[in-house]
Design an enzyme around this catalytic site. Structure first.
Site: not given
Ligand code: NVA
Ligand code: CP
Length: 306
Positions: A102, A129, A132, A223, A263, A291
């Site tokens: 990540r 992502h 997801q 989101d 998500c 997930r």
């Molecule tokens: N768009 C959000 C998704 C979190 C799972 C982010 O990147 O923070």
């Molecule tokens: N939806 C998702 O990826 O959640 P986290 O940021 O908690 O991993």
């Protein structure tokens, strides 16, 4: 060997294959059957951003498949002190069997994959992502809605939107995206999705009007308005996204059997109302649980390709 960096690199058949393996391991788990497909394997999980779902699902998933996962926060490994990514990639991938990352820019993920000797999984970048979306599609399928997807995404043109675009473009369904002016999707990604859509027959529609997007939609999703790394923009974004909340009023325009996905984490009263989030048509907690199952399917699939 394959990496899982974006759905853009996957065919419809491959995406459906991963989901089917995920559904099978889910059904086995519910019956208490463990097949140890990844026995003695290690998954390295590098996090440069926070996570609840991604960390817990990969870590638990790997354990249930007979392997183990290593939580590597960039604060605690030498990467965070400036060790080059390409060195980190070669070192870690010489010891583990798969890596999940990540991170911020998608180019960082691509660079890691370039130097990795083992499959690399995108656990979220600024652009995509994709894990997801595996869980989201699995949830849609479990509810028998996959034959008639008219999806509406209301909110920021971000990594989730881009991933929805790729899923729709690859599987060939209709997706309407409503974003405020100035917060549209990345042009390059839209162009690519439109190319794929020509082949699959997907219908991709872009608007600045949430009501147009959700009209008779069977799936509605949104989101956060401020993604990780955009904390400083929160205030201006809340102003810019005025009118983009998914609430009962907006949901009343959708198809009678419509479902809501998110998500998570969700910000109640911003992108979604408490009533919609907790309402009967919300699938958010099934989606979160999926997930675990979808990613187990992915790891088994990737392991089969080595
Ligand atoms: N768009 C959000 C998704 C979190 C799972 C982010 O990147 O923070
Ligand atoms: N939806 C998702 O990826 O959640 P986290 O940021 O908690 O991993």
């Amino acid at each position: 060997m394959r990496h899982f960096l974006s759905l853009k690199d996957f065919s419809k058949e491959e995406i459906l294959e991963i989901i089917d393996i995920g559904l099978e391991v889910k059904s086995n788990l519910k019956k208490g059957i463990y097949k140890d497909e990844l026995s003695r394997q290690s998954l390295g999980m590098i996090f440069e951003k926070s996570s609840t779902r991604t960390r817990v699902s990969f870590e638990t998933g790997m354990y249930q498949l007979g392997g183990q996962a290593l939580f590597l926060s960039s604060n605690d490994i030498q990467l965070g002190r400036g060790e080059p990514l390409k060195d980190t990639a070669r070192v870690i991938s010489s010891m583990v069997d798969m890596v999940m990352i990540r991170t911020f820019g998608h180019d960082r993920l691509e660079e890691f994959a370039k130097y990795s000797k083992v499959p690399v999984i995108n656990g979220l970048t600024e652009s995509y992502h994709p894990v997801q979306l595996l869980a989201d599609y699995m949830t849609i399928k479990e509810h028998g809605l996959e034959k008639n997807i008219v999806a509406a995404y209301v909110g920021d043109g971000n990594n989730m939107t881009h991933s929805w675009l790729m899923l729709a473009a690859k599987l060939g369904f209709e997706l309407r995206v409503a974003t405020p002016k100035g917060y549209e999707c990345d042009e390059g990604i839209v162009k690519l999705a439109l190319e794929f859509a020509k082949e699959s027959g997907a219908k991709l529609i872009f608007t600045n009007d949430p009501q147009v997007a959700v009209k008779d939609a069977t799936i509605v999703t949104t989101d956060t308005w401020a993604s990780m790394g955009q904390e400083d923009e929160k205030e201006e974004r809340v102003k810019a996204f005025n009118g983009y909340i998914v609430d009962d009023k907006l949901m009343s325009l959708t198809a009678s059997n419509s479902k809501f996905l998110h998500c998570l984490p969700a910000y109640r009263g911003q992108e979604v109302s408490e009533e919609v989030l907790e309402g009967a048509d919300s699938l958010i907690f099934e989606e979160a649980e999926n997930r675990l199952h979808a990613q187990k399917g992915l790891m088994v699939w990737l392991n089969n390709k080595i």
